[in-house]
Design a protein around this motif. Structure first.
Motif, PDB file in Angstrom:
ATOM      1  N   GLY A 144      16.715 -14.915  16.910  1.00  0.00           N
ATOM      2  CA  GLY A 144      17.844 -15.764  17.767  1.00  0.00           C
ATOM      3  C   GLY A 144      19.226 -15.133  17.466  1.00  0.00           C
ATOM      4  O   GLY A 144      20.188 -15.651  18.173  1.00  0.00           O
ATOM      5  N   SER A 145      19.475 -14.290  16.698  1.00  0.00           N
ATOM      6  CA  SER A 145      20.604 -13.515  16.366  1.00  0.00           C
ATOM      7  C   SER A 145      20.797 -12.418  17.295  1.00  0.00           C
ATOM      8  O   SER A 145      20.028 -11.812  17.658  1.00  0.00           O
ATOM      9  N   GLY A 146      22.031 -11.994  17.447  1.00  0.00           N
ATOM     10  CA  GLY A 146      22.452 -10.834  18.265  1.00  0.00           C
ATOM     11  C   GLY A 146      22.108 -11.255  19.751  1.00  0.00           C
ATOM     12  O   GLY A 146      21.528 -10.399  20.549  1.00  0.00           O
ATOM     13  N   THR A 147      22.245 -12.200  20.207  1.00  0.00           N
ATOM     14  CA  THR A 147      21.999 -12.666  21.588  1.00  0.00           C
ATOM     15  C   THR A 147      23.225 -12.412  22.574  1.00  0.00           C
ATOM     16  O   THR A 147      22.854 -12.668  23.922  1.00  0.00           O
ATOM     17  N   GLY A 148      24.116 -11.775  22.326  1.00  0.00           N
ATOM     18  CA  GLY A 148      25.124 -11.437  22.918  1.00  0.00           C
ATOM     19  C   GLY A 148      25.083 -10.397  23.907  1.00  0.00           C
ATOM     20  O   GLY A 148      23.957 -10.072  24.311  1.00  0.00           O
ATOM     21  N   THR A 149      26.340 -10.195  24.647  1.00  0.00           N
ATOM     22  CA  THR A 149      26.219  -9.156  25.835  1.00  0.00           C
ATOM     23  C   THR A 149      25.754  -7.752  25.201  1.00  0.00           C
ATOM     24  O   THR A 149      26.547  -7.200  24.205  1.00  0.00           O
ATOM     25  N   PRO A 150      24.665  -7.139  25.685  1.00  0.00           N
ATOM     26  CA  PRO A 150      24.508  -5.840  25.196  1.00  0.00           C
ATOM     27  C   PRO A 150      25.412  -4.833  25.551  1.00  0.00           C
ATOM     28  O   PRO A 150      25.958  -4.894  26.472  1.00  0.00           O
ATOM     29  N   GLY A 151      25.672  -3.976  24.574  1.00  0.00           N
ATOM     30  CA  GLY A 151      26.633  -2.923  24.816  1.00  0.00           C
ATOM     31  C   GLY A 151      28.143  -3.443  24.827  1.00  0.00           C
ATOM     32  O   GLY A 151      29.203  -2.747  25.231  1.00  0.00           O
ATOM     33  N   ALA A 152      28.418  -4.521  24.178  1.00  0.00           N
ATOM     34  CA  ALA A 152      29.616  -5.092  24.066  1.00  0.00           C
ATOM     35  C   ALA A 152      30.669  -4.210  23.477  1.00  0.00           C
ATOM     36  O   ALA A 152      30.303  -3.310  22.587  1.00  0.00           O
ATOM     37  N   SER A 153      31.758  -3.969  23.733  1.00  0.00           N
ATOM     38  CA  SER A 153      32.434  -3.062  23.150  1.00  0.00           C
ATOM     39  C   SER A 153      34.126  -3.639  22.728  1.00  0.00           C
ATOM     40  O   SER A 153      34.948  -3.222  23.612  1.00  0.00           O
ATOM     41  N   PRO A 154      34.301  -4.501  21.894  1.00  0.00           N
ATOM     42  CA  PRO A 154      35.457  -5.069  21.599  1.00  0.00           C
ATOM     43  C   PRO A 154      36.682  -4.328  20.788  1.00  0.00           C
ATOM     44  O   PRO A 154      36.255  -3.267  20.169  1.00  0.00           O
ATOM     45  N   GLU A 155      37.727  -4.213  21.227  1.00  0.00           N
ATOM     46  CA  GLU A 155      38.911  -3.606  20.728  1.00  0.00           C
ATOM     47  C   GLU A 155      39.309  -4.337  19.522  1.00  0.00           C
ATOM     48  O   GLU A 155      39.682  -5.647  19.576  1.00  0.00           O
ATOM     49  N   VAL A 156      39.519  -3.642  18.261  1.00  0.00           N
ATOM     50  CA  VAL A 156      39.980  -4.259  17.320  1.00  0.00           C
ATOM     51  C   VAL A 156      40.679  -3.451  16.158  1.00  0.00           C
ATOM     52  O   VAL A 156      40.532  -2.488  16.393  1.00  0.00           O
ATOM     53  N   PRO A 157      41.732  -4.261  15.623  1.00  0.00           N
ATOM     54  CA  PRO A 157      42.673  -3.580  14.636  1.00  0.00           C
ATOM     55  C   PRO A 157      41.920  -2.965  13.534  1.00  0.00           C
ATOM     56  O   PRO A 157      40.747  -3.495  13.139  1.00  0.00           O
ATOM     57  N   VAL A 158      42.575  -1.804  12.896  1.00  0.00           N
ATOM     58  CA  VAL A 158      41.894  -1.085  11.889  1.00  0.00           C
ATOM     59  C   VAL A 158      42.666  -1.304  10.507  1.00  0.00           C
ATOM     60  O   VAL A 158      43.848  -1.021  10.794  1.00  0.00           O
ATOM     61  N   ALA A 159      42.057  -1.502   9.553  1.00  0.00           N
ATOM     62  CA  ALA A 159      42.923  -1.601   8.309  1.00  0.00           C
ATOM     63  C   ALA A 159      42.377  -0.345   7.471  1.00  0.00           C
ATOM     64  O   ALA A 159      41.290  -0.604   6.797  1.00  0.00           O
ATOM     65  N   ALA A 160      42.820   0.881   7.584  1.00  0.00           N
ATOM     66  CA  ALA A 160      42.301   1.988   7.000  1.00  0.00           C
ATOM     67  C   ALA A 160      43.348   2.635   6.095  1.00  0.00           C
ATOM     68  O   ALA A 160      43.180   3.813   5.469  1.00  0.00           O
ATOM     69  N   ASN A 161      44.316   1.705   5.675  1.00  0.00           N
ATOM     70  CA  ASN A 161      45.399   2.111   4.633  1.00  0.00           C
ATOM     71  C   ASN A 161      45.642   0.855   3.600  1.00  0.00           C
ATOM     72  O   ASN A 161      45.186  -0.111   3.880  1.00  0.00           O
ATOM     73  N   PRO A 210      33.504   8.268   5.282  1.00  0.00           N
ATOM     74  CA  PRO A 210      32.206   8.866   5.707  1.00  0.00           C
ATOM     75  C   PRO A 210      31.536   8.252   6.963  1.00  0.00           C
ATOM     76  O   PRO A 210      31.811   7.264   7.446  1.00  0.00           O
ATOM     77  N   GLY A 211      30.787   9.264   7.366  1.00  0.00           N
ATOM     78  CA  GLY A 211      30.087   8.946   8.473  1.00  0.00           C
ATOM     79  C   GLY A 211      30.644   8.611   9.775  1.00  0.00           C
ATOM     80  O   GLY A 211      31.715   9.354  10.017  1.00  0.00           O
ATOM     81  N   VAL A 212      30.330   7.699  10.536  1.00  0.00           N
ATOM     82  CA  VAL A 212      30.889   7.435  11.870  1.00  0.00           C
ATOM     83  C   VAL A 212      32.185   6.688  11.801  1.00  0.00           C
ATOM     84  O   VAL A 212      33.093   6.801  12.578  1.00  0.00           O
ATOM     85  N   PHE A 213      32.673   6.677  10.325  1.00  0.00           N
ATOM     86  CA  PHE A 213      34.259   6.101  10.376  1.00  0.00           C
ATOM     87  C   PHE A 213      35.080   7.066  10.076  1.00  0.00           C
ATOM     88  O   PHE A 213      36.334   6.863   9.789  1.00  0.00           O
ATOM     89  N   ALA A 214      34.476   8.672   9.906  1.00  0.00           N
ATOM     90  CA  ALA A 214      35.532   9.626   9.514  1.00  0.00           C
ATOM     91  C   ALA A 214      36.639   9.925  10.482  1.00  0.00           C
ATOM     92  O   ALA A 214      37.831  10.445   9.915  1.00  0.00           O
ATOM     93  N   PRO A 215      36.488   9.547  11.833  1.00  0.00           N
ATOM     94  CA  PRO A 215      37.610   9.741  12.740  1.00  0.00           C
ATOM     95  C   PRO A 215      38.820   8.773  12.661  1.00  0.00           C
ATOM     96  O   PRO A 215      39.684   9.181  12.727  1.00  0.00           O
ATOM     97  N   LEU A 216      38.559   7.660  11.884  1.00  0.00           N
ATOM     98  CA  LEU A 216      39.723   6.697  11.383  1.00  0.00           C
ATOM     99  C   LEU A 216      40.568   7.146  10.478  1.00  0.00           C
ATOM    100  O   LEU A 216      40.028   7.506   9.524  1.00  0.00           O
ATOM    101  N   ARG A 217      41.801   7.214  10.684  1.00  0.00           N
ATOM    102  CA  ARG A 217      42.788   7.798   9.919  1.00  0.00           C
ATOM    103  C   ARG A 217      43.702   6.269   9.460  1.00  0.00           C
ATOM    104  O   ARG A 217      43.816   5.352  10.436  1.00  0.00           O
ATOM    105  N   ALA A 218      44.405   6.804   8.541  1.00  0.00           N
ATOM    106  CA  ALA A 218      45.469   5.645   8.192  1.00  0.00           C
ATOM    107  C   ALA A 218      46.500   5.210   9.074  1.00  0.00           C
ATOM    108  O   ALA A 218      46.868   4.087   9.462  1.00  0.00           O
ATOM    109  N   SER A 219      46.613   6.144  10.341  1.00  0.00           N
ATOM    110  CA  SER A 219      47.516   5.905  11.434  1.00  0.00           C
ATOM    111  C   SER A 219      46.848   5.031  12.468  1.00  0.00           C
ATOM    112  O   SER A 219      47.470   4.797  13.398  1.00  0.00           O
ATOM    113  N   SER A 220      45.520   4.943  12.302  1.00  0.00           N
ATOM    114  CA  SER A 220      44.849   4.185  13.588  1.00  0.00           C
ATOM    115  C   SER A 220      45.244   2.952  13.464  1.00  0.00           C
ATOM    116  O   SER A 220      45.124   2.202  12.570  1.00  0.00           O
TER     117      SER A 220
END
Length: 152
Positions: free
Chosen positions: A33-50, A4-14
């Motif tokens: 004091g939380s969320g004080t990291g780099t604004p707009g950070a975009s880490p690349e992470v593995p997906v567990a979709a299967n 559902p939602g923003v995760f819809a494009p992720l497939r089992a092969s991702s």
């Protein structure tokens, strides 16, 4: 299976996806004091979709982070290290973050469709806190190229 939602494009092969992180707005439930990291950070992470990848999980992956879709609870059974968990709703909004210790578990979280697991300290670096938005970018990579993560 479509997620559902923003995760819809992720497939089992991702294999991986780059995450776009929008910090929580002031007063949106973020802890002081939380969320004080780099604004707009975009880490690349593995997906567990299967099922097989979710079963392997964070324990056997050796990764620094893992996005699990679908997911409404996680456990640390068999783990030898602590890790942070962020539960995400269908729009990618962080419902809750928590530190999970080895051999512990979190109960089901209503409204959660995905979970992001990461090494302790990662969420602060990336600016993830309750109320922040974590959105996988379009066209997740499905090749076997080496993974590179942003340390932010």
């Amino acid at each position: 299976m479509a997620h559902p939602g923003v995760f819809a494009p992720l497939r089992a092969s991702s294999r991986t996806t780059r995450l776009h992180i929008e910090p929580a707005e002031a007063g949106a439930g973020a802890a002081p004091g939380s969320g004080t990291g780099t604004p707009g950070a975009s880490p690349e992470v593995p997906v567990a979709a299967n099922a097989l990848r979710r079963l392997r999980g964070f324990l056997l992956s050796g990764e620094r982070a893992l996005l699990i879709v679908p997911c409404s609870s996680v456990h640390g059974i068999g783990m030898t290290r602590d890790f942070e968990t962020a539960y995400l709703d269908r729009d990618g909004t962080v419902l809750r973050t928590a530190l999970l210790r080895p051999w512990r578990a979190h109960g089901l979280l209503r409204g959660s469709v995905a979970a992001l697991e990461a090494e302790p300290g990662s969420f602060e670096c990336w600016g993830i806190s309750t109320g922040a938005r974590v959105v996988p970018t379009a066209s997740p990579r499905t090749d076997d190229a080496p993974q590179v993560e942003d340390a932010a």
